[in-house]
Design an enzyme around this catalytic site. Structure first.
Site, PDB file in Angstrom:
ATOM      1  N   ARG A 201     -24.693   4.565  -3.166  1.00  0.00           N
ATOM      2  CA  ARG A 201     -24.781   3.174  -3.636  1.00  0.00           C
ATOM      3  C   ARG A 201     -26.007   2.510  -3.012  1.00  0.00           C
ATOM      4  O   ARG A 201     -26.705   1.726  -3.644  1.00  0.00           O
ATOM      5  CB  ARG A 201     -23.499   2.392  -3.314  1.00  0.00           C
ATOM      6  CG  ARG A 201     -23.655   0.915  -3.604  1.00  0.00           C
ATOM      7  CD  ARG A 201     -22.366   0.111  -3.711  1.00  0.00           C
ATOM      8  NE  ARG A 201     -21.271   0.542  -2.879  1.00  0.00           N
ATOM      9  CZ  ARG A 201     -21.186   0.385  -1.549  1.00  0.00           C
ATOM     10  NH1 ARG A 201     -22.162  -0.213  -0.889  1.00  0.00           N
ATOM     11  NH2 ARG A 201     -20.151   0.837  -0.887  1.00  0.00           N
TER      12      ARG A 201
ATOM     13  N   TYR B 120     -31.448 -13.453 -25.056  1.00  0.00           N
ATOM     14  CA  TYR B 120     -30.397 -12.492 -25.394  1.00  0.00           C
ATOM     15  C   TYR B 120     -29.015 -13.138 -25.193  1.00  0.00           C
ATOM     16  O   TYR B 120     -28.763 -13.764 -24.150  1.00  0.00           O
ATOM     17  CB  TYR B 120     -30.555 -11.237 -24.522  1.00  0.00           C
ATOM     18  CG  TYR B 120     -29.393 -10.283 -24.650  1.00  0.00           C
ATOM     19  CD1 TYR B 120     -28.975  -9.829 -25.896  1.00  0.00           C
ATOM     20  CD2 TYR B 120     -28.685  -9.863 -23.534  1.00  0.00           C
ATOM     21  CE1 TYR B 120     -27.897  -8.980 -26.021  1.00  0.00           C
ATOM     22  CE2 TYR B 120     -27.605  -8.997 -23.649  1.00  0.00           C
ATOM     23  CZ  TYR B 120     -27.213  -8.567 -24.898  1.00  0.00           C
ATOM     24  OH  TYR B 120     -26.132  -7.727 -25.026  1.00  0.00           O
TER      25      TYR B 120
ATOM     26  N   ASP C  90     -37.937 -12.047 -17.963  1.00  0.00           N
ATOM     27  CA  ASP C  90     -37.332 -10.899 -18.637  1.00  0.00           C
ATOM     28  C   ASP C  90     -38.409 -10.293 -19.539  1.00  0.00           C
ATOM     29  O   ASP C  90     -38.792 -10.881 -20.551  1.00  0.00           O
ATOM     30  CB  ASP C  90     -36.103 -11.367 -19.439  1.00  0.00           C
ATOM     31  CG  ASP C  90     -35.366 -10.220 -20.112  1.00  0.00           C
ATOM     32  OD1 ASP C  90     -35.997  -9.183 -20.364  1.00  0.00           O
ATOM     33  OD2 ASP C  90     -34.162 -10.384 -20.405  1.00  0.00           O
TER      34      ASP C  90
ATOM     35  N   LYS D  79     -33.862  -0.300 -23.033  1.00  0.00           N
ATOM     36  CA  LYS D  79     -34.678  -0.474 -24.236  1.00  0.00           C
ATOM     37  C   LYS D  79     -35.949   0.382 -24.153  1.00  0.00           C
ATOM     38  O   LYS D  79     -35.867   1.584 -24.100  1.00  0.00           O
ATOM     39  CB  LYS D  79     -34.977  -1.960 -24.413  1.00  0.00           C
ATOM     40  CG  LYS D  79     -33.728  -2.856 -24.279  1.00  0.00           C
ATOM     41  CD  LYS D  79     -32.722  -2.548 -25.369  1.00  0.00           C
ATOM     42  CE  LYS D  79     -31.558  -3.490 -25.484  1.00  0.00           C
ATOM     43  NZ  LYS D  79     -30.550  -3.467 -24.455  1.00  0.00           N
TER      44      LYS D  79
END
Ligand code: P1T
Length: 379
Positions: free
Chosen positions: A46, A98, A170, A195
């Site tokens: 992690r 978004y 973004d 993406k």
């Protein structure tokens, strides 16, 4: 090092054990210690994983930043940024963004006492009207999803600096091939790596890149403390995807341009949203801050005809009707019912996300086939 070389080599070293050119997929949760604390730099996956480290270095390199962080999704990356804030803080965000980002802001973080103002940022002066002593962060998405507005990052960064605010951008739609927000004054650049960075519609992932050491340390702390990290297999896939980012983006831009021009001339199409048109209201900003105009194109049917829009979406054969974008294959989406369904109708319609809007992620197939497909679908 130039961008096209960075996508392949940026931050990468050959594996020390056997010289493997790609980093091994270190599919392990933990690492042996010789004595408590006696480890080789890795304790628990992690916190750190060698395959994820290689990817994080690549993220930093292609965005011209110092520190990269990989997350389990784009939304997990945004979540980490907002966790830099405290109850009572305020955020000024792009109003067209978004739907999932909007949902995270309004349905999760608003409940924790953080206030969000959604503002049209193509006139950057409008941002200043919302700055209060509680404002801490400006959230910019450009080009915006799905209306393709372009926001002047340099101008917003000046406002952020003058008011001692953080600026996060973004960069999912543009990718660092087209624009590099840190170079334009942003503090944080964020990606849905699902993406274009991944590029093959086979991974969900998010990314952050920053230059400031203190900010990086705070984000690494949140990444480890909240734990929304990506696995080594996915890290490997996105690292592989990035190696062809520049070639893919070049073709996305060429095909996007061809599709936008075809649609603009079609008698059954009312309006096409693509920043490459000289008539686009933010074309000059796009020309200034982007190297090209990308592969995302949105359009509405003549007379805002909803039934026609749905018919087109259903008729497409090479374009697949699906959420997401940025993969090698062309996708079509209906934002009102799919990616932006979580934004109330009257809110989304204010920014132009009407029921007759279709969004295309133009892939890297042959342009002739894509135009043929649109021709038969629109009829
Ligand atoms: O899906 P995820 O990897 O969590 O990324 C969220 C996200 C963040 N920012 C932008 C600009 C995005 O487009 C997305 C995800 N978008 C879609 C799934 C979509 O089809 O628009």
């Amino acid at each position: 090092m130039k961008f096209n070389t960075k996508t392949i080599h940026g931050g990468q070293i050959h594996d020390k054990a056997y010289g493997s050119v790609m980093p091994p997929i270190y599919q392990t949760s933990t690492y042996a210690q010789s004595t408590p604390g006696g480890h080789k730099g890795y304790e628990y996956s992690r916190t750190h994983n060698p395959t994820r480290d290689a990817l994080e270095k690549s993220f930093a390199s292609i965005e011209n930043g110092k520190y990269g962080l990989a997350f389990a999704s784009g939304l997990a990356a945004i979540d980490a940024v907002i966790k830099l804030l405290q109850p009572g803080d305020e955020v000024i965000s792009t109003n067209d963004l978004y739907g999932g980002s909007y949902r995270l802001f309004t349905k999760i973080f608003q409940n924790f006492g953080i206030k969000f103002h959604f503002v049209g940022m193509d006139k950057t002066s409008q941002i200043e009207d919302y700055i209060t002593p509680a404002t801490k962060l400006i959230w910019v998405e450009t080009p915006t999803n799905p209306m393709m507005n372009v926001i002047d990052i340099e101008a917003v960064s000046k406002i952020a600096k003058d008011n001692e605010l953080l600026l996060a951008v973004d960069n999912t739609f543009a990718t660092p091939y087209l624009q590099q927000p840190l170079e334009l004054g942003a503090d944080i650049v964020m990606h849905s790596a699902t993406k274009y960075l991944g590029g093959h519609s086979d991974v969900i992932m998010g990314a952050l890149v920053v230059n400031d050491k203190d900010l990086a340390d705070r984000l690494y702390f949140i990444q480890n403390a909240s734990g929304a990290v990506c696995g080594p297999q996915d890290s490997f896939l996105v690292l592989r995807g990035i190696k062809t980012l520049h070639i893919r983006m070049q073709r996305h831009c060429e095909n996007g341009k061809a599709v936008a021009h075809y649609l603009a001339k079609h008698p059954k199409i009312e309006k096409v949203y693509w920043p490459g048109f000289e008539s686009h209201p933010n074309h000059d900003v796009a020309k200034k801050q982007m190297n090209d105009f990308g592969g995302m194109v949105s359009f509405v049917t003549k007379g805002n005809n909803y039934d026609e829009a749905i018919k087109i979406a259903e008729n497409l054969k090479i374009f697949t009707l699906a959420e997401s974008l940025g993969g090698v294959e062309s996708l079509a989406g209906h934002p009102a019912s799919m990616t932006h369904a979580s934004i109330p109708k009257e809110e989304r319609e204010k920014t132009g996300v009407v029921d007759a809007l279709i969004r295309l992620s133009v892939g890297i197939e042959d342009e002739v086939d894509l135009i043929e497909d649109l021709k038969q679908a629109i009829g």
